[in-house]
Design a protein around this motif. Structure first.
Motif, PDB file in Angstrom:
ATOM      1  N   ASN A  40      16.509  -7.670  -0.006  1.00 17.91           N
ATOM      2  CA  ASN A  40      17.810  -8.071   0.501  1.00 17.91           C
ATOM      3  C   ASN A  40      17.837  -9.592   0.561  1.00 17.91           C
ATOM      4  OD1 ASN A  40      19.978  -8.697   2.126  1.00 17.91           O
ATOM      5  ND2 ASN A  40      19.031  -7.875   3.983  1.00 17.91           N
ATOM      6  N   ASN A  41      18.838 -10.156  -0.035  1.00 17.94           N
ATOM      7  CA  ASN A  41      18.898 -11.615  -0.121  1.00 17.94           C
ATOM      8  C   ASN A  41      18.986 -12.310   1.228  1.00 17.94           C
ATOM      9  OD1 ASN A  41      18.785 -11.411  -2.866  1.00 17.94           O
ATOM     10  ND2 ASN A  41      21.007 -11.316  -3.108  1.00 17.94           N
ATOM     11  N   ASN A  42      19.483 -11.589   2.240  1.00 17.57           N
ATOM     12  CA  ASN A  42      19.648 -12.231   3.547  1.00 17.57           C
ATOM     13  C   ASN A  42      18.377 -12.185   4.385  1.00 17.57           C
ATOM     14  OD1 ASN A  42      22.359 -12.609   2.923  1.00 17.57           O
ATOM     15  ND2 ASN A  42      22.844 -10.557   3.661  1.00 17.57           N
ATOM     16  N   PHE A  43      17.412 -11.436   3.946  1.00 18.68           N
ATOM     17  CA  PHE A  43      16.199 -11.267   4.737  1.00 18.68           C
ATOM     18  C   PHE A  43      15.235 -12.409   4.436  1.00 18.68           C
ATOM     19  CE2 PHE A  43      11.974  -9.571   5.611  1.00 18.68           C
ATOM     20  CZ  PHE A  43      12.155  -8.934   6.824  1.00 18.68           C
ATOM     21  N   VAL A  44      14.898 -13.167   5.462  1.00 17.97           N
ATOM     22  CA  VAL A  44      13.968 -14.281   5.270  1.00 17.97           C
ATOM     23  C   VAL A  44      12.653 -13.917   5.939  1.00 17.97           C
ATOM     24  CG1 VAL A  44      13.561 -16.744   5.619  1.00 17.97           C
ATOM     25  CG2 VAL A  44      15.904 -15.895   5.324  1.00 17.97           C
ATOM     26  N   PRO A  45      11.659 -13.571   5.163  1.00 18.22           N
ATOM     27  CA  PRO A  45      10.394 -13.157   5.780  1.00 18.22           C
ATOM     28  C   PRO A  45       9.628 -14.340   6.365  1.00 18.22           C
ATOM     29  CG  PRO A  45      10.189 -13.151   3.390  1.00 18.22           C
ATOM     30  CD  PRO A  45      11.619 -13.512   3.696  1.00 18.22           C
ATOM     31  N   ASP A  46       9.042 -14.113   7.546  1.00 17.30           N
ATOM     32  CA  ASP A  46       8.070 -15.083   8.071  1.00 17.30           C
ATOM     33  C   ASP A  46       6.734 -14.845   7.403  1.00 17.30           C
ATOM     34  OD1 ASP A  46       9.824 -16.130  10.194  1.00 17.30           O
ATOM     35  OD2 ASP A  46       9.630 -14.114  11.025  1.00 17.30           O
ATOM     36  N   VAL A  47       6.515 -13.562   7.103  1.00 17.00           N
ATOM     37  CA  VAL A  47       5.239 -13.152   6.527  1.00 17.00           C
ATOM     38  C   VAL A  47       5.538 -12.238   5.347  1.00 17.00           C
ATOM     39  CG1 VAL A  47       3.183 -11.740   6.933  1.00 17.00           C
ATOM     40  CG2 VAL A  47       3.988 -13.291   8.722  1.00 17.00           C
ATOM     41  N   GLU A  48       4.863 -12.486   4.259  1.00 24.68           N
ATOM     42  CA  GLU A  48       5.007 -11.595   3.108  1.00 24.68           C
ATOM     43  C   GLU A  48       3.615 -11.211   2.621  1.00 24.68           C
ATOM     44  OE1 GLU A  48       7.964 -12.795   0.339  1.00 24.68           O
ATOM     45  OE2 GLU A  48       7.352 -11.321  -1.168  1.00 24.68           O
ATOM     46  N   ILE A  49       3.425  -9.904   2.434  1.00 24.63           N
ATOM     47  CA  ILE A  49       2.098  -9.390   2.105  1.00 24.63           C
ATOM     48  C   ILE A  49       2.212  -8.485   0.885  1.00 24.63           C
ATOM     49  CG2 ILE A  49       0.207  -7.896   2.920  1.00 24.63           C
ATOM     50  CD1 ILE A  49       1.050  -8.730   5.813  1.00 24.63           C
ATOM     51  N   ALA A  50       1.288  -8.640  -0.045  1.00 23.93           N
ATOM     52  CA  ALA A  50       1.176  -7.700  -1.161  1.00 23.93           C
ATOM     53  C   ALA A  50       0.095  -6.698  -0.799  1.00 23.93           C
ATOM     54  CB  ALA A  50       0.817  -8.432  -2.443  1.00 23.93           C
ATOM     55  N   LEU A  51       0.472  -5.427  -0.736  1.00 22.20           N
ATOM     56  CA  LEU A  51      -0.469  -4.367  -0.367  1.00 22.20           C
ATOM     57  C   LEU A  51      -0.599  -3.419  -1.549  1.00 22.20           C
ATOM     58  CD1 LEU A  51      -2.048  -2.905   2.016  1.00 22.20           C
ATOM     59  CD2 LEU A  51       0.070  -1.633   2.403  1.00 22.20           C
ATOM     60  N   THR A  52      -1.833  -3.052  -1.868  1.00 19.25           N
ATOM     61  CA  THR A  52      -2.059  -2.164  -3.011  1.00 19.25           C
ATOM     62  C   THR A  52      -2.951  -1.002  -2.593  1.00 19.25           C
ATOM     63  OG1 THR A  52      -1.942  -4.076  -4.475  1.00 19.25           O
ATOM     64  CG2 THR A  52      -2.891  -2.078  -5.408  1.00 19.25           C
ATOM     65  N   ALA A  53      -2.606   0.191  -3.057  1.00 17.24           N
ATOM     66  CA  ALA A  53      -3.504   1.345  -2.914  1.00 17.24           C
ATOM     67  C   ALA A  53      -4.183   1.531  -4.252  1.00 17.24           C
ATOM     68  CB  ALA A  53      -2.712   2.596  -2.544  1.00 17.24           C
ATOM     69  N   GLN A  54      -5.497   1.557  -4.268  1.00 20.06           N
ATOM     70  CA  GLN A  54      -6.201   1.650  -5.543  1.00 20.06           C
ATOM     71  C   GLN A  54      -7.559   2.331  -5.375  1.00 20.06           C
ATOM     72  OE1 GLN A  54      -6.704  -2.926  -4.790  1.00 20.06           O
ATOM     73  NE2 GLN A  54      -7.422  -2.433  -6.832  1.00 20.06           N
ATOM     74  N   PRO A  55      -8.121   2.805  -6.471  1.00 17.85           N
ATOM     75  CA  PRO A  55      -9.461   3.390  -6.379  1.00 17.85           C
ATOM     76  C   PRO A  55     -10.496   2.291  -6.139  1.00 17.85           C
ATOM     77  CG  PRO A  55      -8.389   3.929  -8.486  1.00 17.85           C
ATOM     78  CD  PRO A  55      -7.555   2.887  -7.827  1.00 17.85           C
ATOM     79  N   GLY A  56     -11.603   2.665  -5.546  1.00 18.86           N
ATOM     80  CA  GLY A  56     -12.669   1.695  -5.335  1.00 18.86           C
ATOM     81  C   GLY A  56     -13.967   2.439  -5.082  1.00 18.86           C
ATOM     82  N   GLU A  57     -15.035   1.697  -4.862  1.00 14.12           N
ATOM     83  CA  GLU A  57     -16.290   2.338  -4.465  1.00 14.12           C
ATOM     84  C   GLU A  57     -16.971   1.487  -3.413  1.00 14.12           C
ATOM     85  OE1 GLU A  57     -18.211   3.117  -8.195  1.00 14.12           O
ATOM     86  OE2 GLU A  57     -18.803   1.023  -8.431  1.00 14.12           O
ATOM     87  N   VAL A  58     -17.579   2.169  -2.462  1.00 13.45           N
ATOM     88  CA  VAL A  58     -18.229   1.465  -1.364  1.00 13.45           C
ATOM     89  C   VAL A  58     -19.610   2.047  -1.126  1.00 13.45           C
ATOM     90  CG1 VAL A  58     -16.117   0.795  -0.149  1.00 13.45           C
ATOM     91  CG2 VAL A  58     -17.156   3.005   0.342  1.00 13.45           C
ATOM     92  N   SER A  59     -20.435   1.242  -0.495  1.00 10.05           N
ATOM     93  CA  SER A  59     -21.769   1.696  -0.142  1.00 10.05           C
ATOM     94  C   SER A  59     -21.741   2.248   1.280  1.00 10.05           C
ATOM     95  CB  SER A  59     -22.732   0.507  -0.243  1.00 10.05           C
ATOM     96  OG  SER A  59     -23.973   0.882   0.313  1.00 10.05           O
ATOM     97  N   ASN A 109       1.535   0.965  -5.872  1.00 14.17           N
ATOM     98  CA  ASN A 109       0.713   2.156  -6.009  1.00 14.17           C
ATOM     99  C   ASN A 109      -0.145   2.053  -7.264  1.00 14.17           C
ATOM    100  OD1 ASN A 109      -0.372   4.675  -6.275  1.00 14.17           O
ATOM    101  ND2 ASN A 109       1.577   5.765  -6.513  1.00 14.17           N
ATOM    102  N   GLN A 110      -1.449   2.008  -7.085  1.00  7.20           N
ATOM    103  CA  GLN A 110      -2.347   2.039  -8.251  1.00  7.20           C
ATOM    104  C   GLN A 110      -3.289   3.234  -8.184  1.00  7.20           C
ATOM    105  OE1 GLN A 110      -1.784   0.501 -10.791  1.00  7.20           O
ATOM    106  NE2 GLN A 110      -0.948  -1.540 -10.383  1.00  7.20           N
ATOM    107  N   ILE A 111      -2.878   4.294  -7.483  1.00 10.27           N
ATOM    108  CA  ILE A 111      -3.680   5.522  -7.524  1.00 10.27           C
ATOM    109  C   ILE A 111      -2.958   6.535  -8.422  1.00 10.27           C
ATOM    110  CG2 ILE A 111      -4.668   5.102  -5.245  1.00 10.27           C
ATOM    111  CD1 ILE A 111      -2.900   7.400  -4.181  1.00 10.27           C
ATOM    112  N   ASP A 112      -3.626   7.611  -8.731  1.00 15.34           N
ATOM    113  CA  ASP A 112      -3.103   8.537  -9.739  1.00 15.34           C
ATOM    114  C   ASP A 112      -2.100   9.545  -9.211  1.00 15.34           C
ATOM    115  OD1 ASP A 112      -4.392   7.443 -11.901  1.00 15.34           O
ATOM    116  OD2 ASP A 112      -6.258   8.528 -11.489  1.00 15.34           O
ATOM    117  N   GLN A 113      -1.664   9.383  -7.966  1.00 11.12           N
ATOM    118  CA  GLN A 113      -0.688  10.307  -7.403  1.00 11.12           C
ATOM    119  C   GLN A 113       0.456   9.509  -6.799  1.00 11.12           C
ATOM    120  OE1 GLN A 113      -2.805  12.369  -4.319  1.00 11.12           O
ATOM    121  NE2 GLN A 113      -3.691  13.868  -5.732  1.00 11.12           N
TER     122      GLN A 113
END
Ligand code: C2O
Ligand code: CU
Length: 523
Positions: A40-59, A109-113
């Motif tokens: 929306n052009n009228n919305f001025v964010p104080d904070v903008e975040i890029a959030l991604t869901a993706q596959p990964g691997e952890v120990s 969305n970067q997951i397969d569903q």
């Protein structure tokens, strides 16, 4: 919060909602089509975040890495401190925002569903609530715009696609959304390294360190997933090194269906300072706390009486009444390698090692925050509460006999904007007598989207003697744990945003089976 200030903020929120509405048809069956374009052009964010869901691997264990799905985030606008990435875990990130801030989250969305993100506990316009009708495909982006209207507290975010919330949360997708405000700051609570989030989950791993979800068919699904390993912040057997000082512990039950009875191993009482919707009015002492799926509890942990090189544990004590396939699950579990740790078993959660001598500079505040007294007379239906009954059948999970429909509401699911209501939430058990009927007596942690409510009263339910001192109903809540046979009356107010919101059981397997419905806030 100052009322005028509050209205000012939400007017901005409403603008964002209306702006979004013109760009796509939220009631199109299935999902939104032009998700990329919702800004929306009228919305001025104080904070903008890029959030991604993706596959990964952890120990998680030595040897093979564990395949997970996880959220990662990047700050596009605002201070870098608004996103905290957690190391060595599939969980997180932690968002830290302030009441009144305008937030834009570009979720990819970067997951397969199909998936979508829900901000659990936040008071946001319907387009920003992560309803399953807004799911996006792999490669698509959904843009959320809202003003942080909530008071300081520990909220969280997780996937919400219909029928797949359980497996997606299980695969690792969950993070905290911590809100701070001036009132909280005035309370002078521990911060920084003395403010520790503890996300509690149960998981089952195979011999190759890979996550195992439900394997036992319909019966296990009805019971809800129960893992045989307890993880805190994504790690088994966690040891947290602390000083002999005071800490703020933020506990989230991020499990699919397991309930915890939280206590200190040495029997001293818990000092509770907050619940789902932020700080209590004043600290409370309880011998233990019941924490159902999605619920949060905040503790004031005072390690100042412990000598260096000593330790104390947070544990989950055994309790009765979680029923379901508890007994049978245990029997079958041992045979099939499945759910061997029943709901109601006792175990350790985390060990705190006091490794350093410090003298606390902070003392427990006598007053933490201001909480409006509950005024049931404000409700339009105080004498005739709306009743919702949660019940299990063979292979079914219903609310007032109905299961989830993507965009429909029944006539008893329509409320009016700018009103307060009393809802009576009933755990109606399940059909049938004898062993089968008994097995369908399951806990239902009931969650309402889009708002925080107050618990007016609750009746005893299954296992009452083993848990009656552990329900903290004093503050703001968004999820209320109903044991079999239990009823709770809650007071809700519908303000600022009209639209379609959800209420559902937060046992994620029950939710995925359809124990979820829309309610409509009619303007
Ligand atoms: Cu945390 Cu509708 O859920
Ligand atoms: Cu349920």
């Amino acid at each position: 919060m100052n009322r005028r200030k509050f209205l000012g903020y939400t007017a901005i929120g409403l603008g964002a909602g209306i702006g979004g509405l013109t760009l796509w048809n939220p009631f199109k069956e299935g999902r939104s089509v032009s998700a990329q374009a919702i800004t929306n052009n009228n919305f001025v964010p104080d904070v903008e975040i890029a959030l991604t869901a993706q596959p990964g691997e952890v120990s998680i264990f030595s040897g093979k890495l564990t395949q997970v799905q996880r959220y990662t985030a990047r700050v596009l606008k605002g201070p870098s401190s608004v996103v905290q990435t957690l190391e060595n875990t599939y969980l997180g990130p932690i968002f830290r925002l302030k009441t009144g801030q305008n937030v834009r989250v570009r979720f990819t969305n970067q997951i397969d569903q199909e998936t979508i993100v829900h901000w659990h506990g936040l008071h946001v316009p319907e387009q920003a609530d992560g309803h399953p009708r807004y799911v996006i495909d792999k490669g698509e982006t959904y843009v959320y715009e809202f003003t942080v209207a909530n008071r300081a507290g520990t909220y969280w975010f997780h996937p919400h696609p219909h029928g797949r919330t359980g497996p997606q949360v299980y695969s690792g997708l969950a993070g905290l959304f911590i809100v701070q405000d001036d009132e909280e700051q005035a309370a002078n609570l521990p911060t920084g390294a003395y403010d520790i989030p503890l996300i509690i989950q149960d998981r089952t791993f195979d011999a190759n360190n890979q996550l195992v979800y439900l394997t036992g068919g319909m019966m296990q699904r009805m019971n809800g997933f129960l893992g045989n390993r307890i993880l805190v912040n994504g790690q088994p057997d966690p040891v947290i090194k602390v000083a002999s000082n005071v800490y703020r512990l933020r506990l989230l039950n991020g499990s699919n269906s397991r309930i915890y009875k939280i206590a200190w191993s040495d029997g001293r009482p818990l000092t509770i300072i907050g619940t789902d919707g932020g700080l209590l009015e004043k600290p409370l002492n309880r011998p233990y706390v019941m924490l159902g799926p999605a619920e949060r509890i905040e503790l004031w942990a005072d390690f100042s009486n412990y000598t260096p090189n000593s330790s104390v544990k947070l544990v989950s004590l055994p309790f009765d009444g979680a029923g379901g396939m508890g007994m049978m699950g245990g029997m079958m579990g041992r045979r099939r390698g499945g759910q061997s740790l029943t709901n109601g078993s006792g175990f350790d959660l985390a060990r705190f090692d006091i490794v350093k001598k410090e003298t606390p500079a902070l003392t427990l505040p006598k007053v933490l925050s201001k909480i409006e007294p509950v005024d049931i007379r404000a409700a339009v239906n105080a004498n005739n509460p709306r009743t919702f009954t949660f019940a299990m059948g063979m292979g079914s999970a219903t609310i007032n006999g109905r299961t989830f429909e993507m965009t429909r509401v029944a006539s008893d699911e329509v409320v009016k904007l700018n009103t307060s209501e009393v809802w009576r939430l009933v755990n109606g058990g399940g059909g049938g007598m004898g062993m089968m009927g008994g097995m369908m007596q399951m806990p239902h942690p009931v969650h309402v989207h889009g708002l925080q409510f107050r618990v007016l009263e609750r009746t005893p339910g299954a296992g009452w003697q083993s848990m009656k001192d552990g329900f903290v109903d004093e503050g703001w809540k968004d999820t209320v744990l109903l044991m079999p046979g239990m009823q709770a009356k809650i007071l809700l107010r519908f303000v600022d945003f009209g639209g379609l919101y959800l209420y559902h059981c937060h046992n994620l397997e029950h939710e995925d089976m359809g124990m979820m419905r829309n309610y409509l806030v009619e303007a």
